[in-house]
Design an enzyme around this catalytic site. Structure first.
Site, PDB file in Angstrom:
ATOM      1  N   CYS B  94       0.965  -1.268  -0.610  1.00 54.67           N
ATOM      2  CA  CYS B  94      -0.175   0.114   0.436  1.00 54.67           C
ATOM      3  C   CYS B  94       0.720   1.226  -0.035  1.00 54.67           C
ATOM      4  CB  CYS B  94      -0.562  -0.233   1.321  1.00 54.67           C
ATOM      5  SG  CYS B  94      -2.061   1.269   0.765  1.00 54.67           S
ATOM      6  N   HIS B 203      -3.217  -5.993   1.237  1.00 48.50           N
ATOM      7  CA  HIS B 203      -2.965  -6.100   2.230  1.00 48.50           C
ATOM      8  C   HIS B 203      -2.701  -7.526   3.076  1.00 48.50           C
ATOM      9  CE1 HIS B 203      -1.967  -1.862   4.215  1.00 48.50           C
ATOM     10  NE2 HIS B 203      -3.552  -1.218   3.208  1.00 48.50           N
ATOM     11  N   GLU B 205      -1.178  -8.220   5.310  1.00 47.69           N
ATOM     12  CA  GLU B 205      -0.915  -8.862   6.727  1.00 47.69           C
ATOM     13  C   GLU B 205      -1.904  -8.968   7.458  1.00 47.69           C
ATOM     14  OE1 GLU B 205      -0.614  -6.176   4.669  1.00 47.69           O
ATOM     15  OE2 GLU B 205      -0.792  -4.394   5.767  1.00 47.69           O
TER      16      GLU B 205
END
Lengths: 99, 235
Positions: B94, B203, B205
């Site tokens: 991002c 994302h 994560e």
């Protein structure tokens, strides 16, 4: 004007307007390249008729920078300031003007 | 540093700038995958010997000037660029992707979403290639679901750059379904020519366990780089 062109190459000094004394002023204008969609500019175009303001076919939203610089800052340095930080050459065109 | 912290064979740096938001989740994902996260600070001028680097998401420097523009010119990024040129794997997520483009590690740029809206949703994606340091564990063509949350997420590049990315198999991820942001060719992630540097808008994560994410599909990014670092996967 081509991207990154320097205009008004002859530096002129502004009259003493305050404690800073006489300082050459440089203006850098940055706009999205024509081929880059500018949704912010489009939003402005769409807002204008709602205000009764007609006849604007297109708006490109950019950035305007005013730099107070030392006398010995040359055109090459201004070019680097504009092209290496103020503008992203991948998506933006810019002009540098001495006032 | 305690003994158990140094026991992991793979140390992965996670950079924090003023305005970074997702460094904690990125470090958690690194730990979840079995590596040791190492905090790196924007003012660091070296990478503390890490084996790989994650540049996490957020709003570094308040997105002033352009998203990622200021972060890309900080000391730690000079160290990241040097390390990447030596083959150290780097993942930009991002805002991290925006930073890597601003730093010149990846081509193109991320600009304002075509629809003007901030997009926040669980996004279906296709993994186009597993020939990178960060996607070795995926099957090429695999469909995954990972959160996407961005307003400057529209990838753009000139036609010669796009031809090079496509021709060299460097488009890593594409959006599936309705485009969230108008990205050219639905590109949501790309890789460097050597496959060691990857940037993506979604994302991974945030998708490492079913308690906190919509899937566990993101975890293999972090497992893949451990494979790449430890040499069990030739990339």
């Amino acid at each position: 004007m081509a991207a990154g062109d320097l205009t008004g190459k002859r530096a002129t000094k502004r009259e003493n307007t305050g404690s800073l004394g006489t300082v050459p002023r440089v203006v850098v204008d940055v706009v999205p390249k024509p081929e880059i969609l500018d949704p912010q500019g489009q939003a402005i175009v769409r807002a204008l008729p709602r205000m009764g303001l007609r006849g604007v076919r297109d708006v490109r939203q950019g950035k305007h920078f005013e730099l107070d610089v030392d006398d010995d800052v040359d055109a090459e340095t201004l070019h680097r300031i504009a092209g290496e930080l103020l503008a992203n050459p991948v998506i933006e065109n810019w002009t540098v003007r001495r006032l | 540093m305690s003994a158990d912290q140094t026991s992991a064979a793979c140390r992965i740096g996670v950079i924090t700038f003023p305005g970074t938001l997702d460094d904690v989740d990125a470090a958690r994902a690194v730990r979840h995958a079995g590596a040791q996260p190492v905090s790196l600070w924007h003012a660091d001028d070296d990478l503390h010997g890490v084996d790989a680097v994650v540049v996490p998401g957020g709003f570094s420097y308040g997105d002033y000037l352009r998203a990622g523009a200021i972060a890309a010119r900080q000391p730690v990024l000079r160290a990241v660029v040097d390390a990447a040129r030596r083959g150290t794997p780097v993942l930009g997520i991002c805002n991290g992707f925006q930073i890597l483009c601003e730093a010149g590690l990846l081509p193109g740029a991320l600009v304002r979403n075509a629809g003007l809206h901030f997009v926040c949703r669980d996004q279906r994606l296709r993994v186009e290639t597993n020939a990178t340091a960060w996607t070795g564990r995926y099957a090429a063509g695999a469909e995954i679901v990972v959160p996407l949350k961005s307003i400057e997420g529209r990838y753009v590049a000139d036609s010669s750059t796009l031809a090079a990315l496509e021709g060299q198999g460097r488009v890593v991820l594409r959006y599936l379904g309705t485009s969230p942001n108008g990205a050219v060719r639905d590109i949501s992630g790309i890789a460097s020519a050597d496959g060691r540097v990857v940037g993506l808008m979604p994302h991974p994560e945030h998708a490492i366990d079913s308690l906190t994410g919509p899937s566990t599909d993101g975890l293999d990014f972090f497992r893949s780089v451990i494979d790449a670092v430890l040499g069990s996967v030739p990339v």
